[in-house]
Design a protein around this motif. Structure first.
Motif, PDB file in Angstrom:
ATOM      1  N   MET A 119       1.262  -5.016   2.214  1.00 15.81           N
ATOM      2  CA  MET A 119      -0.129  -5.346   1.951  1.00 15.81           C
ATOM      3  C   MET A 119      -0.582  -6.463   2.896  1.00 15.81           C
ATOM      4  SD  MET A 119       0.009  -7.431  -1.688  1.00 15.81           S
ATOM      5  CE  MET A 119      -1.394  -8.539  -1.468  1.00 15.81           C
TER       6      MET A 119
ATOM      7  N   GLU B  61       0.878  -1.162   0.000  1.00 20.17           N
ATOM      8  CA  GLU B  61       0.000   0.000   0.000  1.00 20.17           C
ATOM      9  C   GLU B  61       0.916   1.213   0.000  1.00 20.17           C
ATOM     10  OE1 GLU B  61      -2.978  -0.724  -0.440  1.00 20.17           O
ATOM     11  OE2 GLU B  61      -3.040  -2.802   0.250  1.00 20.17           O
TER      12      GLU B  61
ATOM     13  N   SER C 169      -2.052  -1.534  -3.362  1.00 18.92           N
ATOM     14  CA  SER C 169      -1.164  -2.648  -3.687  1.00 18.92           C
ATOM     15  C   SER C 169      -1.638  -3.337  -4.970  1.00 18.92           C
ATOM     16  CB  SER C 169      -1.129  -3.657  -2.539  1.00 18.92           C
ATOM     17  OG  SER C 169      -2.435  -4.103  -2.212  1.00 18.92           O
TER      18      SER C 169
END
Lengths: 348, 348
Positions: free
Chosen positions: B303, B193, B282
């Motif tokens: 992630m 992320e 992600s």
């Protein structure tokens, strides 16, 4: 051939998901915060919560209280000869139908007396009774939907703030369930984030991840309903008119029966007792039984519509319109394709 | 044949995802709360945030300030002849390699002077310079990883609370990026992320959802690195020894070139200006350019490892070990299968 290879993709997903996650489920000591619940929804695994948003009801909702509070209100009670409402059942000419229960209007007192008369003979003649109307019988997001429990609903919050804050909307429906070991909920999945909290008794869940959808032997069945014969008073399966849409449903009667369930499916067994709750993520397959007189309330929240979830769940259930060579969807061939996929599997 | 059908599944997912989500991205006026960010991660769509966690840096980080604060510190600067670090590039005998940049140690003052000398001739002879070490050059979760920016890092928080609280962990790495329009980041995806915040200049992103992975023409390439010839002082591609693992990377040089990109891919173009941030979920494919001297900081958070994400991302990239008939994975055939899948596509 095409469907066979698609099935191989689904098998791979299913195995890979299991390799990464196993049969693990978290157990929480109490209710999560909204931020914690948002994370749990993102992970999308079931969670047993050793707590309930309505702890006082586990002692308050005695038979006497329920009867006294409900009074003469006529409640919609599902009645079936075999305890299987909303299930695939042989009907006329031994054809299989998706059969909805007969609905009887009873007072709480009469209903509870039928649950407590546990003799098999009594049940066989009168049917199995289950309060399971599932239409937001306590609260519904449909304003026109009046509750059948105007008195009892004041005991139950119309919302769980930790869920509503996490998901950004109030519940779609809040349902009351009252039944006993005679009733079984056939295996299915819902597009809802589900919080199931048990007030009395025990709910016994057999769960499968969405990735096991390819094991569920879903087929499309004509719709039928139990009716009570005016002559014999028996419950009989009455096919609906042909304009009632057919229902796609699992043909598996008992997913706990190893002879019936695919050996590559990955069941998780969770028993939820009075004072406990289950977070059942959207898309998870569930088969539900009860132990003794069981009262539960569940909150259904719409699953996330943005991003991936709908695409994945449709893929995992094999609801996939094949793309033509030019990339345009060919919706006419959907049903054939689904059936071919499932038949391919069934032939294994 | 098997791979062709698998590809049809990927095409279906890609089209279905686009039908549901389009090319929409949300624009937020300011930073989200941790609960809001958790919801954004669940949705998994890019978000342009008209704000930054470090607003004061947009005026504070002038050339003079950066030079003065960095002093004689030797910084690791990536140098390439063409501005394409970490990209697929023809090398010896016209074979394709995944080529990492040459690293030069420069002071901030020298580095910035090279960025500002914009003559093409100058760049061709000396190379294109880009501060992009990507190894947590500001902060790293690896305790052994010392920052090259001990002074500048005090201007930058080591954590974004709204992300860490939402994701349940601190960032894996915080990176500083300084470059100009001469540098381009080749298209790839990360299992992170990513919060990308721009301090000066503009970052120009071309994004594709994870579901477009089948369009990315990923292949496996031998590893190489730019070195500087001691004779000519030119940058030359030097293949690494054969025990350096091969790199799986997209063979697409310019995804904005319609002649090169698959027509069924679904690009989203987002320009992030100074004082703005991008949430890049992600698995999203990204190709990044700059407009003028551009300074940015990004935060990488791992992630989610539980649940579905890894399974989906591997499926969508075609990293799928085929199941043998008995359901057991056959890892030996992975590479063949991948290549067949990609070659099938490439042949279209």
């Amino acid at each position: 051939m095409a469907e066979r290879e698609e099935l191989n993709v689904l098998r791979w997903i299913s195995q890979e998901y299991f390799d990464l996650n196993g049969s693990h489920y978290d157990t929480w000591k109490g209710l999560p915060t909204s931020l914690e619940f948002s994370q749990l929804v993102r992970i999308g695994r079931p969670v047993l919560i050793k707590g309930t948003p309505i702890p006082e009801m586990t002692s308050k909702w005695t038979d006497e209280y329920l009867v006294q509070r409900s009074g003469d209100n006529q409640l919609s009670i599902a009645v079936t000869p075999n305890g299987r409402a909303d299930a695939v059942t042989p009907g006329p000419n031994d054809n299989l139908y998706f059969v909805e229960p007969y609905t009887e209007k009873l007072t709480m007192e009469t209903f509870l007396s039928k649950l407590s008369s546990s003799g098999v003979d009594a049940k066989e003649s009168r049917g199995v009774y289950y309060l399971q109307s599932q239409n937001g019988n306590l609260y519904s997001s449909e304003p026109s939907q009046a509750s059948e429990f105007p008195v009892l609903r004041s005991d139950i919050p119309d919302d769980l703030p930790f869920c509503s804050e996490a998901l950004g909307s109030p519940p779609e429906a809040v349902n009351l369930w009252i039944g006993d070991e005679g009733s079984i909920t056939s295996i299915h999945s819902d597009p809802y984030e589900n919080i199931y909290t048990v007030i009395r008794g025990q709910k016994i869940f057999t769960l499968f991840p969405p990735t096991d959808g390819w094991c569920m032997k879903e087929h499309t069945y004509p719709h039928a309903q139990y009716t009570r014969s005016s002559v014999t008073n028996q419950l009989v399966i009455t096919p609906s008119s042909s304009d009632v849409p057919q229902i796609r449903w699992s043909s598996i009667i008992d997913p706990d029966d190893e002879a019936e369930m695919h050996p590559d499916a990955h069941p998780i067994h969770i028993t939820v007792s009075a004072g406990e709750s289950l977070y059942l993520p959207s898309g998870w397959w569930h088969y539900v039984r009860q132990s003794g007189l069981t009262i539960a309330v569940n909150y259904w929240y719409d699953m996330e519509s943005r991003g991936m979830p709908w695409v994945w769940l449709n893929l995992l259930r094999g609801i996939k319109e094949p793309l033509a060579a030019n990339g345009v969807q060919n919706s006419e061939s959907q049903c054939d394709s689904e059936e071919a996929l499932l038949d391919n599997y069934s032939a294994e």
